[in-house]
Enzyme design. Structure first.
Site, PDB file in Angstrom:
ATOM      1  N   ASP A 112      -5.627  -1.848  11.749  1.00  0.00           N
ATOM      2  CA  ASP A 112      -5.245  -0.386  11.045  1.00  0.00           C
ATOM      3  C   ASP A 112      -5.182   0.156  11.882  1.00  0.00           C
ATOM      4  O   ASP A 112      -5.223   1.867  11.538  1.00  0.00           O
ATOM      5  CB  ASP A 112      -6.558  -0.394  10.330  1.00  0.00           C
ATOM      6  CG  ASP A 112      -6.983  -1.079   9.144  1.00  0.00           C
ATOM      7  OD1 ASP A 112      -6.392  -1.647   8.656  1.00  0.00           O
ATOM      8  OD2 ASP A 112      -8.111  -1.165   9.186  1.00  0.00           O
ATOM      9  N   ASP A 172      -1.404  -4.504   3.313  1.00  0.00           N
ATOM     10  CA  ASP A 172      -1.124  -3.213   3.536  1.00  0.00           C
ATOM     11  C   ASP A 172      -0.569  -3.259   5.336  1.00  0.00           C
ATOM     12  O   ASP A 172      -0.574  -2.096   5.613  1.00  0.00           O
ATOM     13  CB  ASP A 172      -2.759  -3.085   3.930  1.00  0.00           C
ATOM     14  CG  ASP A 172      -3.595  -3.235   2.139  1.00  0.00           C
ATOM     15  OD1 ASP A 172      -3.317  -4.517   2.109  1.00  0.00           O
ATOM     16  OD2 ASP A 172      -4.850  -3.320   2.215  1.00  0.00           O
TER      17      ASP A 172
HETATM   18  N1  GLY Z   1      -6.421  -0.627   3.333  1.00  0.00           N
HETATM   19  C1  GLY Z   1      -6.807  -1.207   2.297  1.00  0.00           C
HETATM   20  C2  GLY Z   1      -7.204  -0.683   1.192  1.00  0.00           C
HETATM   21  O1  GLY Z   1      -5.679  -0.816   0.616  1.00  0.00           O
HETATM   22  O2  GLY Z   1      -7.848  -0.627   0.214  1.00  0.00           O
END
Ligand code: GLY
Length: 392
Positions: A112, A172
């Site tokens: 992330d 994501d």
């Molecule tokens: N990256 C986690 C979400 O979109 O909840």
């Protein structure tokens, strides 16, 4: 006379509320963030490790430490406030909140990095040219690259859930590539570019179904490098189309085309856009239900964050596809209009968040139909993109 006082007071209160609900977006956001600062100060007196607001849980402000994937969005919001208003007050506040995240630059346990560092330091560097921000971003990008597996051709997403996946990659993760493209442009170190393009290609190959909807999680075998599992984590089912996942893909492949000029990324972004816009379960106001296949539609919760991401992506697509500029711009305008009109928080409520009705993790039973910080971030980004389009 006394009989008249109460109706008059009520009338003036209603007039004031109505006027506040019509506040221009920037004025509404300024009011809300000033309320947020107070709520954040209160929360921090209880736990000093908490750096950033994430959402409302049980009507209470939920704050996170810097390691949380959402920790960069609030400072990103403040940078956008500075960019939208030009007011130094917002730069000063943005700097304060950004500084809390520096330790993440060496945290190699997460994919992330882009969410955390590019939304905060990335916007900060773009707007100030602060050399210390540049160094932090380059170190962050190097740390992110340590998660690359050459045989698989992808960055590893999670280190958790080892009982389920050997090497999980979630859609994501595409969003984190923007940090790598930026680092390549800054340093000319081709490693950053190669890792980003390889990840985008591997995801393009394995995450998408024939209708251009995407799986949330793909599990890879580290020995063969092959995709062996196609699953969901936050969606309704393995074969469903989790709304925010579709928006991550749309936004990220649009960005990948901007950064590389590779036509296959643009083609994919446009195909994802078609999947979303032609879906029979997309509501008329273009704010999707949390999953396009949620069985309780039309009573399923919406996900305003997925809509805000779509608006930001459609504005960018409109600049990249001249022949369809008007089409994408109209879609983005419609989403932005509807979010502002029907999904905005009442002024001085909701601990300072901007939008209601986002859904974070319905199967995990948290953050359902509540304000969430990343919805506000992409909403402000969409407002900014709209403003810049007008300027140009
Ligand atoms: N990256 C986690 C979400 O979109 O909840």
């Amino acid at each position: 006379m006394k009989k008249l006082v109460f109706p008059l007071l009520l009338w003036s209160f209603l007039l004031q509320t109505q006027a506040q609900n019509k506040l221009p977006p920037l004025d509404h956001a300024a009011l809300q963030f000033k309320l947020a600062f107070k709520a954040i100060d209160q929360a921090k007196t209880k736990n000093g490790n908490l750096v950033s607001p994430r959402s409302l849980r049980e009507d209470t402000l939920f704050m996170v430490p810097s390691r949380d994937w959402t920790s960069g969005f609030f400072s990103g919001n403040l940078w956008y406030m500075y960019e939208l208003s030009g007011d130094q007050f917002w730069q000063q506040k943005a700097r304060e909140f950004t500084a809390n995240l520096e330790r993440e630059k060496t945290n190699g346990t997460t994919h992330d990095m882009g969410f955390k560092m590019y939304c905060s330091y990335g916007n900060g560097y773009r707007l100030t040219n602060d050399a210390s921000y540049r160094n932090i971003l380059i170190e962050s990008a190097r740390t992110l690259c340590t998660r690359f597996h050459p045989k698989i051709g992808s960055l590893r997403s999670w280190d958790h859930s080892k009982d389920k996946w050997d090497f999980p990659v979630i859609i994501d993760n595409m969003m984190n590539l923007e940090l790598l493209f930026w680092a390549f442009k800054q340093t000319q170190d081709s490693l950053f570019y190669k890792v980003a393009v390889s990840h985008a290609n591997t995801t393009m190959q394995n995450h998408f179904r024939p209708d251009y909807s995407s799986y949330h999680v793909v599990g890879y075998d580290v020995n063969s490098g092959k995709a062996i599992q196609k699953n969901t984590h936050q969606g309704y089912s393995h074969e469903s189309a989790w709304a925010r996942g579709q928006s991550w893909g749309l936004y990220a492949y649009t960005m990948c085309y901007r950064e590389t000029g590779k036509k296959e990324y643009l083609q994919l972004a446009e195909n994802i856009a078609q999947f979303i816009l032609n879906h029979p379960n997309l509501p008329k106001d273009l704010v999707p239900y949390w999953d396009f296949n949620a069985p309780s539609i039309p009573n399923a919760p919406r996900d305003a964050s997925a809509a805000a991401l779509m608006a930001a992506a459609f504005y960018e697509l409109s600049t990249l596809v001249p022949a369809k500029a008007k089409f994408y711009q109209q879609k983005a305008d419609k989403i932005l209009h509807n979010l502002t009109k029907n999904y905005r928080t009442a002024p001085n409520t909701h601990a300072g968040f901007l939008l209601t009705q986002s859904t974070g993790h319905l199967p995990g039973k948290h953050e359902i139909n509540v304000p969430i910080v990343y919805a506000d971030y992409y909403y402000l980004e969409a407002l900014l993109r709209k403003k810049n389009l007008r300027k140009n």
